[in-house]
Design a protein around this motif. Structure first.
Motif, mmCIF file in Angstrom:
data_model
loop_
_atom_site.group_PDB
_atom_site.id
_atom_site.type_symbol
_atom_site.label_atom_id
_atom_site.label_comp_id
_atom_site.label_asym_id
_atom_site.label_seq_id
_atom_site.Cartn_x
_atom_site.Cartn_y
_atom_site.Cartn_z
ATOM 1 N N VAL A 130 -12.713 15.423 -0.459
ATOM 2 C CA VAL A 130 -13.131 14.043 -0.760
ATOM 3 C C VAL A 130 -12.335 13.432 -1.905
ATOM 4 N N LEU A 131 -11.774 14.268 -2.767
ATOM 5 C CA LEU A 131 -11.105 13.740 -3.951
ATOM 6 C C LEU A 131 -9.897 12.892 -3.581
ATOM 7 N N ASP A 132 -9.127 13.332 -2.600
ATOM 8 C CA ASP A 132 -7.930 12.589 -2.206
ATOM 9 C C ASP A 132 -8.294 11.248 -1.570
ATOM 10 N N ALA A 133 -9.453 11.180 -0.893
ATOM 11 C CA ALA A 133 -9.887 9.912 -0.295
ATOM 12 C C ALA A 133 -10.129 8.861 -1.373
ATOM 13 N N PHE A 134 -10.634 9.281 -2.537
ATOM 14 C CA PHE A 134 -10.855 8.345 -3.635
ATOM 15 C C PHE A 134 -9.519 7.882 -4.228
ATOM 16 N N GLU A 135 -8.533 8.766 -4.246
ATOM 17 C CA GLU A 135 -7.209 8.370 -4.715
ATOM 18 C C GLU A 135 -6.574 7.380 -3.746
ATOM 19 N N LEU A 136 -6.799 7.594 -2.464
ATOM 20 C CA LEU A 136 -6.292 6.672 -1.454
ATOM 21 C C LEU A 136 -6.920 5.291 -1.624
ATOM 22 N N ALA A 137 -8.228 5.265 -1.853
ATOM 23 C CA ALA A 137 -8.917 3.995 -2.063
ATOM 24 C C ALA A 137 -8.379 3.278 -3.305
ATOM 25 N N LEU A 165 4.452 11.879 4.569
ATOM 26 C CA LEU A 165 4.125 11.364 5.906
ATOM 27 C C LEU A 165 3.156 10.177 5.873
ATOM 28 N N PRO A 166 2.104 10.184 5.052
ATOM 29 C CA PRO A 166 1.250 8.993 5.005
ATOM 30 C C PRO A 166 2.013 7.718 4.651
ATOM 31 N N VAL A 167 2.990 7.849 3.759
ATOM 32 C CA VAL A 167 3.825 6.696 3.406
ATOM 33 C C VAL A 167 4.633 6.250 4.612
ATOM 34 N N GLY A 168 5.238 7.220 5.309
ATOM 35 C CA GLY A 168 6.038 6.899 6.479
ATOM 36 C C GLY A 168 5.230 6.239 7.579
ATOM 37 N N LEU A 169 3.991 6.663 7.746
ATOM 38 C CA LEU A 169 3.136 6.067 8.771
ATOM 39 C C LEU A 169 2.800 4.613 8.434
ATOM 40 N N PHE A 182 0.848 -1.195 0.000
ATOM 41 C CA PHE A 182 0.000 0.000 0.000
ATOM 42 C C PHE A 182 0.884 1.245 0.000
ATOM 43 N N ALA A 183 1.907 1.256 0.854
ATOM 44 C CA ALA A 183 2.840 2.391 0.883
ATOM 45 C C ALA A 183 3.536 2.570 -0.454
ATOM 46 N N ASP A 184 3.926 1.461 -1.088
ATOM 47 C CA ASP A 184 4.576 1.553 -2.402
ATOM 48 C C ASP A 184 3.669 2.243 -3.416
ATOM 49 N N GLU A 185 2.385 1.919 -3.396
ATOM 50 C CA GLU A 185 1.448 2.550 -4.320
ATOM 51 C C GLU A 185 1.326 4.048 -4.045
ATOM 52 N N LEU A 186 1.383 4.439 -2.778
ATOM 53 C CA LEU A 186 1.293 5.867 -2.452
ATOM 54 C C LEU A 186 2.556 6.615 -2.866
ATOM 55 N N VAL A 187 3.693 5.947 -2.815
ATOM 56 C CA VAL A 187 4.939 6.578 -3.267
ATOM 57 C C VAL A 187 4.844 6.914 -4.749
ATOM 58 N N ALA A 188 4.220 6.048 -5.507
ATOM 59 C CA ALA A 188 4.157 6.214 -6.961
ATOM 60 C C ALA A 188 3.422 7.488 -7.369
ATOM 61 N N ASP A 189 2.433 7.916 -6.580
ATOM 62 C CA ASP A 189 1.694 9.133 -6.944
ATOM 63 C C ASP A 189 1.794 10.197 -5.848
ATOM 64 N N LEU A 190 2.928 10.224 -5.158
ATOM 65 C CA LEU A 190 3.118 11.114 -4.009
ATOM 66 C C LEU A 190 2.884 12.579 -4.378
ATOM 67 N N ALA A 191 3.542 13.054 -5.411
ATOM 68 C CA ALA A 191 3.423 14.467 -5.782
ATOM 69 C C ALA A 191 2.007 14.815 -6.220
ATOM 70 N N ASP A 192 1.342 13.905 -6.917
ATOM 71 C CA ASP A 192 -0.027 14.164 -7.368
ATOM 72 C C ASP A 192 -0.992 14.266 -6.190
ATOM 73 N N ARG A 193 -0.801 13.397 -5.183
ATOM 74 C CA ARG A 193 -1.679 13.456 -4.016
ATOM 75 C C ARG A 193 -1.475 14.747 -3.235
ATOM 76 N N ALA A 194 -0.219 15.169 -3.108
ATOM 77 C CA ALA A 194 0.063 16.427 -2.411
ATOM 78 C C ALA A 194 -0.579 17.600 -3.140
ATOM 79 N N ARG A 195 -0.455 17.605 -4.458
ATOM 80 C CA ARG A 195 -1.058 18.674 -5.241
ATOM 81 C C ARG A 195 -2.579 18.672 -5.094
ATOM 82 N N LEU A 196 -3.167 17.496 -5.038
ATOM 83 C CA LEU A 196 -4.614 17.397 -4.906
ATOM 84 C C LEU A 196 -5.087 17.987 -3.577
#
Length: 479
Positions: free
Chosen positions: A184-191, A108-112, A75-89
């Protein structure tokens, strides 16, 4: 513009049962930037049912700690892949300056997730203890508390989601996530990232909606534990509901933290770090030190330094790396912050910086504002404003400074500024607050975070944050 037409429930993307939608507007441009379906009660029922199935499913419940940790790491690996996009969102939705969003909402979400995956691997599920009476032993076992309702705010949506989701997953708990309508948009990206990582169906479900959806979820008979971050007012209502249901609850609520500036403090160092300590995310942060307590003999010096910093900060487009202060999250919230500024003037405080809007024809901006000559009993000195508004209060002796810091309904954060670190630690020990920084302030994911008094119940982060999603069982043995 991001338009989502389906909810993420039970490991599937499917239409909401109602036709309502949540629209998201940029706080810096006021333009529509996306929309998602609004969950109704029937959708919440489905989400909770899916989580309950996951709780007992072989695909999730039968995973040993190593396999569960590996899944969390994916899950963390997947978040690393779009880290900058999630921050921008996040920046686009709530106005957080991108310079803050990249580390706070991207990294930080990746680190957690990595931190709790490691705890999952290394923390024993069971331990055997000798009985006090000498007759055999007791096997103490940690088990998941069950289905978790996670209700998160808009100011740090990815991070505060992960404060709950990461330890819940490590403990083996499925989660029903209710994001704030503003973000809410970032929650859908997280899912989507969880789905790509292979998180089993029903382990994460997302039900966007307003307060009514949150209330229904919190009191749902299929929920075993509630984790909430938000206002003290809402926290009281959630706490009352959970109390009636005898349901475990973690509440991370409001704050009105104090910064004690000692006689020997380096005021230049305070000024250099002020933006991160007192104005982080444009003041839309629960733990920031918004009450500056200055020794009377250095009061004017401190006021000038604080006002100088506030007046020098760059206000503007949150996607510009030079921006230090972004907009308020909504026009309604800007109106609330401006009402407090007007109240401060009416109460007789002296406006020494800010006090109005920058010269722009769009966006919900408020310039960083500083008040001096503030009465300690005034509303701007006692109530959480949740915006870029600071008050500077004088004191005579350090005992008075500690008393002023503690004379608050809240107790979430705080700072002490001194050239003598040992004195700073001693002062920090005397402050009635869940966390205090000496000459700086930064959350430590490996240590507990939470509040005293009206700032909440329970702790997040650290091993203590994992324990909040576990229940203990004692198995008595005669040998």
């Amino acid at each position: 513009m991001q338009v989502h037409e389906s909810l993420y429930l039970g490991g599937e993307w499917r239409p909401a049962l109602d036709n309502a939608a949540i629209e998201v507007r940029s706080p810096s441009t006021e333009q529509l930037i996306g929309s998602v379906p609004a969950a109704g009660r029937a959708d919440v029922d489905d989400a909770v049912a899916a989580a309950r199935r996951a709780l007992r499913s072989a695909e999730w419940a039968d995973l040993n700690p190593d396999r569960r940790a590996a899944l969390i790491d994916r899950f963390a690996d997947e978040l690393v892949a779009d880290l900058a996009d999630r921050a921008r969102l996040t920046s686009e939705q709530n106005g957080m300056p991108i310079s803050i969003a990249l580390p706070a909402e991207g990294q930080l979400p990746v680190g957690l997730l990595r931190y709790y995956a490691e705890l999952c691997r290394t923390r024993p599920v069971e331990e055997r203890r000798p009985r006090l009476d000498g007759r055999g032993s007791t096997l103490v076992r940690r088990e998941p508390v069950g289905v978790v309702a996670a209700v998160v705010p808009w100011n740090f949506p990815q991070t505060l989601t992960m404060f709950k989701l990461a330890p819940a997953l490590a403990a083996g708990c499925p989660v029903v996530l209710k994001p704030s309508p503003e973000t809410v948009l970032d929650a859908f990206e997280l899912a989507a990232a969880a789905d790509r990582a292979g998180i089993p169906p029903g382990v994460l479900n997302v039900v966007p909606g307003g307060a009514d959806v949150g209330e229904y979820l919190v009191a749902h008979p299929g929920v075993d534990k509630v984790a909430f971050t938000g206002s003290t007012t809402a926290g009281r209502e959630i706490g009352e509901a959970c109390g009636r249901l005898l349901r475990p609850v973690t509440l991370e609520l409001g704050g009105k933290s104090a910064a004690i500036v000692a006689d020997d403090a380096d005021v230049a160092a305070l000024a250099q770090r002020l933006a991160g300590v007192s104005l982080l995310n444009s003041g839309q942060t629960c733990y920031v030190s918004t009450r500056i307590l200055a020794p009377r003999r250095r009061y004017d010096e401190v006021v000038d330094a604080v006002a100088g910093v506030a007046g020098s900060l760059t206000v503007g487009d949150p996607l510009d790396r030079a921006t230090q202060i972004g907009p308020m999250v909504s026009s309604r919230h800007r109106d609330r912050v401006e009402a407090y500024i007007e109240l401060g003037v009416a109460e007789g405080a002296k406006l020494v910086a800010g006090g109005g809007r920058p010269e722009t024809d769009r966006g919900w901006f408020v310039r960083p504002t500083v008040f001096a000559g503030v009465d300690a009993d005034s509303r701007i000195a006692r109530e959480e404003i949740f915006g870029p508004v600071l008050v500077v209060l004088p004191y005579e002796e350090l005992d008075e400074a500690v008393a002023l810091a503690n004379d608050s309904d809240y107790g979430l954060g705080g700072t002490v500024w001194t050239s003598d670190v040992e004195k700073g630690i001693d002062l920090a020990r005397r402050i009635e607050s869940g966390s205090v920084g000496v000459n700086f302030y930064s959350l430590d994911p490996a240590s507990p975070f939470g509040g005293y008094k009206d700032s909440g119940v329970g702790r997040e982060l650290g091993p203590e944050g994992l324990a909040a999603y576990e229940q203990l069982k004692s198995i008595y043995l005669s040998h």
